[in-house]
Write a protein that holds these residues in place. Structure first.
Motif, short mmCIF file in Angstrom:
data_model
loop_
_atom_site.label_atom_id
_atom_site.label_comp_id
_atom_site.label_asym_id
_atom_site.label_seq_id
_atom_site.Cartn_x
_atom_site.Cartn_y
_atom_site.Cartn_z
N LYS A 69 -14.27 5.26 -7.66
CA LYS A 69 -13.72 5.27 -6.30
C LYS A 69 -14.35 4.10 -5.57
O LYS A 69 -15.58 4.03 -5.43
CB LYS A 69 -14.05 6.59 -5.60
CG LYS A 69 -13.48 6.69 -4.18
CD LYS A 69 -13.85 8.04 -3.56
CE LYS A 69 -13.31 8.18 -2.15
NZ LYS A 69 -13.70 9.47 -1.54
N GLU A 79 3.33 4.13 -2.55
CA GLU A 79 3.70 4.69 -3.84
C GLU A 79 5.19 4.53 -4.08
O GLU A 79 6.00 4.67 -3.16
CB GLU A 79 3.37 6.19 -3.89
CG GLU A 79 1.93 6.52 -4.11
CD GLU A 79 1.76 8.02 -4.29
OE1 GLU A 79 1.11 8.42 -5.27
OE2 GLU A 79 2.28 8.78 -3.45
N ASP A 118 -5.01 5.28 -8.79
CA ASP A 118 -4.12 4.27 -8.22
C ASP A 118 -3.93 3.09 -9.16
O ASP A 118 -2.93 2.37 -9.06
CB ASP A 118 -4.70 3.74 -6.90
CG ASP A 118 -4.90 4.83 -5.87
OD1 ASP A 118 -3.96 5.62 -5.67
OD2 ASP A 118 -6.00 4.91 -5.29
N ARG A 146 2.53 1.68 -7.72
CA ARG A 146 2.19 1.51 -6.31
C ARG A 146 1.86 0.05 -6.05
O ARG A 146 1.50 -0.70 -6.97
CB ARG A 146 1.03 2.40 -5.89
CG ARG A 146 -0.28 2.16 -6.53
CD ARG A 146 -1.38 2.82 -5.71
NE ARG A 146 -1.42 2.27 -4.37
CZ ARG A 146 -1.73 2.98 -3.28
NH1 ARG A 146 -2.00 4.27 -3.38
NH2 ARG A 146 -1.76 2.41 -2.09
N ALA A 169 0.22 5.46 -13.39
CA ALA A 169 -0.27 4.43 -12.47
C ALA A 169 -0.04 3.06 -13.08
O ALA A 169 0.11 2.93 -14.30
CB ALA A 169 -1.76 4.63 -12.20
N ASP A 211 0.83 -1.21 0.00
CA ASP A 211 0.00 0.00 0.00
C ASP A 211 0.86 1.26 0.00
O ASP A 211 0.68 2.17 0.81
CB ASP A 211 -0.93 -0.02 1.21
CG ASP A 211 -2.14 0.88 1.02
OD1 ASP A 211 -2.38 1.35 -0.11
OD2 ASP A 211 -2.87 1.13 2.01
N HIS A 225 -4.76 11.19 -11.52
CA HIS A 225 -3.87 10.48 -10.58
C HIS A 225 -4.53 9.23 -9.98
O HIS A 225 -4.60 9.08 -8.76
CB HIS A 225 -3.40 11.42 -9.46
CG HIS A 225 -2.75 12.66 -9.95
ND1 HIS A 225 -1.51 12.67 -10.59
CD2 HIS A 225 -3.16 13.96 -9.93
CE1 HIS A 225 -1.19 13.90 -10.92
NE2 HIS A 225 -2.17 14.71 -10.54
N ARG A 253 5.21 6.38 -12.22
CA ARG A 253 4.70 6.15 -10.87
C ARG A 253 4.02 4.79 -10.80
O ARG A 253 3.25 4.43 -11.68
CB ARG A 253 3.69 7.23 -10.50
CG ARG A 253 2.92 6.99 -9.20
CD ARG A 253 1.90 8.10 -8.95
NE ARG A 253 1.00 7.81 -7.84
CZ ARG A 253 -0.19 7.23 -7.97
NH1 ARG A 253 -0.63 6.88 -9.18
NH2 ARG A 253 -0.95 7.00 -6.92
N LEU A 276 -9.82 3.07 -3.15
CA LEU A 276 -9.08 2.84 -4.39
C LEU A 276 -9.65 3.71 -5.51
O LEU A 276 -10.84 3.63 -5.83
CB LEU A 276 -9.18 1.37 -4.78
CG LEU A 276 -8.71 0.98 -6.18
CD1 LEU A 276 -7.21 1.27 -6.35
CD2 LEU A 276 -9.00 -0.50 -6.45
N TRP A 322 -6.56 -6.51 -4.57
CA TRP A 322 -6.26 -5.21 -3.96
C TRP A 322 -6.64 -5.30 -2.48
O TRP A 322 -7.68 -4.83 -2.06
CB TRP A 322 -7.03 -4.09 -4.66
CG TRP A 322 -6.46 -2.74 -4.36
CD1 TRP A 322 -6.87 -1.88 -3.39
CD2 TRP A 322 -5.35 -2.11 -5.02
NE1 TRP A 322 -6.09 -0.74 -3.39
CE2 TRP A 322 -5.15 -0.86 -4.39
CE3 TRP A 322 -4.52 -2.47 -6.07
CZ2 TRP A 322 -4.15 0.02 -4.78
CZ3 TRP A 322 -3.52 -1.60 -6.47
CH2 TRP A 322 -3.35 -0.37 -5.82
#
Length: 559
Positions: free
Chosen positions: A491, A132, A189, A150, A247, A130, A187, A148, A162, A313
């Motif tokens: 989300k 970055e 995840d 994660r 991501a 969890d 941005h 990036r 998430l 996840w």
């Protein structure tokens, strides 16, 4: 991402393929002369920056992820080799715990071999859950952009909500990839790409009214060189590169990564002799792996490639990524819309027996709050005939009714807490309730489906009143429709999944702002979708009412 040059990249001196932890030491050391000489030898034959295709990450778990790049000095080279010398290159990689790329936590080297199109896949593990991270690559004096990534939460942890986006259908010729850029700016995840990442046609074959905006390079993709060139043309797009760098991605294919409407070992038009189709499929699979951030479990073996897989996840969500092309029975009734007897044949499958058993077993074992199916084609029934006959698309789950029933019954019998199907393919936004019996509109909903429109396929599209679409009147479980381009941003929380249907006003011109056309939610343990927001139509983009005939003609996707 910050500007990075070669002097800020730490030379690790590790053996090819090795992975090592590097202490977090602040500013990175300059290369020593010996290492610089080794780098010069390693990059011999490179006259320009080979990182023209960007970077990507994918398939995260709670301890790591895959990072990817592919070397190409001339992305559009006809031989598919990107202007690279036909020899291997040693590529350094580093993982950082900070966005400025000062604190190195993992580093190593990997060989980019010409046999695999000079692609690099590194499976990084041993990282914090969890969390970055950022990453980049170096070969000789050249340093890649930073990306990036994660890690997922620990399997026993829910983690924070998430932010997940999903997309499909990016036809380079039909418009600019503005939605990829706007997605990157959100941005997320995690990003799911549900197919039609690239299109196989030669230029001026698949056109939009008014003519295509850009042209494909090369002939229709049928060879390894052709597929490599086409992937490189798409990957060179800066908006797509931004989305990959933003991501980690979970990717699955649909049809255009190989051939329109292909099914297992059957090409789109089986009546036309195509003795080289299996060689074409093998080439397409190899190029797909070379250009995607996939784990070694997906390395193709001849005409086969393991693409369906599960990604967890934490305790929040399990993503069941499906492959509905490689194992399906051929579409019935000529691939189109018809009252087709083959659609209800109980022996037919869109997943194949092994994948179906794997999916049903996953439902039985799941303890996730949300079970999400990432897949390609429309799942809910979509009948376009108001009369008693069923007239549906044979290229969707409607063409495999028994297969859909077994999957739906499987998650119901397994008492899956929240079943959500994510879909692409049809170049429009949709939202729907899922049923065990679509002929009984009063029956209970047992799941939810969210469908992403295309990134660019179809050109600009048009805003429209969802209530005027004829499918919604014929199919009361269908709750939303919009024919603009865009993506879906979700989300996922413990008790709620929120889906914003994002759209851009046009893709035939570069740029343009994104806005939310509608928002739907799925509540914990309440199957079905519920609308919470609907933006008024933009008069400048208003279209007349869509007819069934127009929808059918466009969605067959036949050039």
């Amino acid at each position: 991402m910050p500007h990075l040059d070669r002097r800020s990249f730490l030379v690790t001196g590790l053996a090819a393929g090795a992975v090592a932890a590097v202490p977090a030491t602040g500013a990175l050391a300059d290369p020593d002369p010996t290492a610089e000489t080794a780098q010069s030898l390693a990059s011999r034959g490179l006259r320009t920056d080979p990182f023209t295709l960007g970077v990507a990450s994918g398939d995260p778990d709670h301890g790591g992820f895959v990072i990817w790049t592919r070397l190409a000095q001339q992305p559009l080279a006809e031989d598919g080799m990107g202007g690279m010398p036909l020899r291997p290159f040693t590529v350094q990689w580093q993982i950082y715990s900070d966005e400025r790329c000062h604190r190195v936590v993992r580093a190593g080297v990997k060989v980019a071999a010409p046999e695999w199109g000079h692609s690099v896949h590194v499976e990084v593990d041993g990282l914090r859950s969890d969390h970055e991270y950022w990453y980049r690559f170096r070969v000789g004096p050249y340093v890649s952009p930073a990306g990036r990534a994660r890690t997922a939460p620990h399997p026993l942890s829910y983690g924070a909500p998430l932010a997940m986006a999903f997309v499909s259908c990016a036809q380079f010729e039909h418009g600019y990839f503005t939605s990829y850029r706007r997605l990157a700016e959100d941005h997320p995840d995690l990003v799911l790409h549900l197919g039609d990442y690239q299109y196989e046609y030669t230029k001026d074959t698949y056109t939009i009214p008014g003519g295509n905006i850009r042209d494909h390079e090369g002939p229709e993709t049928e060879t390894l060189a052709g597929y490599r060139q086409r992937h490189a043309q798409y990957k060179a797009d800066p908006d797509l590169q931004a989305a990959h760098a933003a991501a980690p991605w979970l990717v699955v294919w649909d049809d255009h990564e190989v051939d329109n409407n292909w099914a297992d070992e059957v090409p789109e038009r089986p009546e036309v002799p195509q003795p080289n189709f299996l060689a074409r499929r093998e080439a397409a699979f190899r190029a797909y792996y070379e250009n995607m951030p996939l784990r070694r479990s997906s390395i193709p073996r001849g005409i086969d490639m393991q693409l369906y897989r599960r990604v967890r996840w934490g305790a929040l969500a399990t993503f069941h990524m499906l492959d509905t092309r490689q194992y399906r029975d051929d579409q019935g009734c000529g691939d189109g819309y018809d009252d087709c007897p083959a659609a209800v044949d109980p022996a037919r499958s869109i997943t194949g027996a092994a994948q179906e058993a794997w999916l049903l077993d996953g439902f039985r074992k799941s303890r996730a709050r949300w079970d999400v199916l990432g897949q390609q084609v429309f799942f809910a029934q979509r009948d376009n005939n108001a009369g008693p006959a069923k007239v549906t698309s044979q290229d969707a789950w409607d063409g495999y009714v028994a297969s859909r029933q077994r999957i739906t019954r499987g998650w119901v019998d397994a008492r899956v807490r929240n079943a959500v199907v994510l879909t692409g393919d049809v170049h429009a936004h949709w939202a729907s309730d899922l049923k065990l019996d679509y002929d009984d509109p009063t029956g209970p909903s047992v799941g939810s489906e969210l469908v992403a429109t295309s990134i660019s396929t179809g050109g600009d599209g048009a805003d429209s009143d969802p209530a005027t679409h004829p499918y919604l009147a014929i199919n009361p479980h269908l709750k939303f429709y919009n024919n603009q381009r865009g993506y879906v941003l979700t989300k996922i929380e413990r008790d709620l999944m929120t889906a914003d249907f994002k759209v851009v006003p046009r893709v035939t011109e570069p740029g343009g702002e994104v806005y939310t056309r509608a928002t739907f939610v799925v509540e914990d343990k309440v199957p079905g979708v519920r609308q919470t927001y609907l933006r008024p139509m933009d008069p400048a983009l208003r279209s007349r009412q869509v007819t069934v005939e127009e929808t059918v003609d466009w969605e067959t996707k036949r050039p």
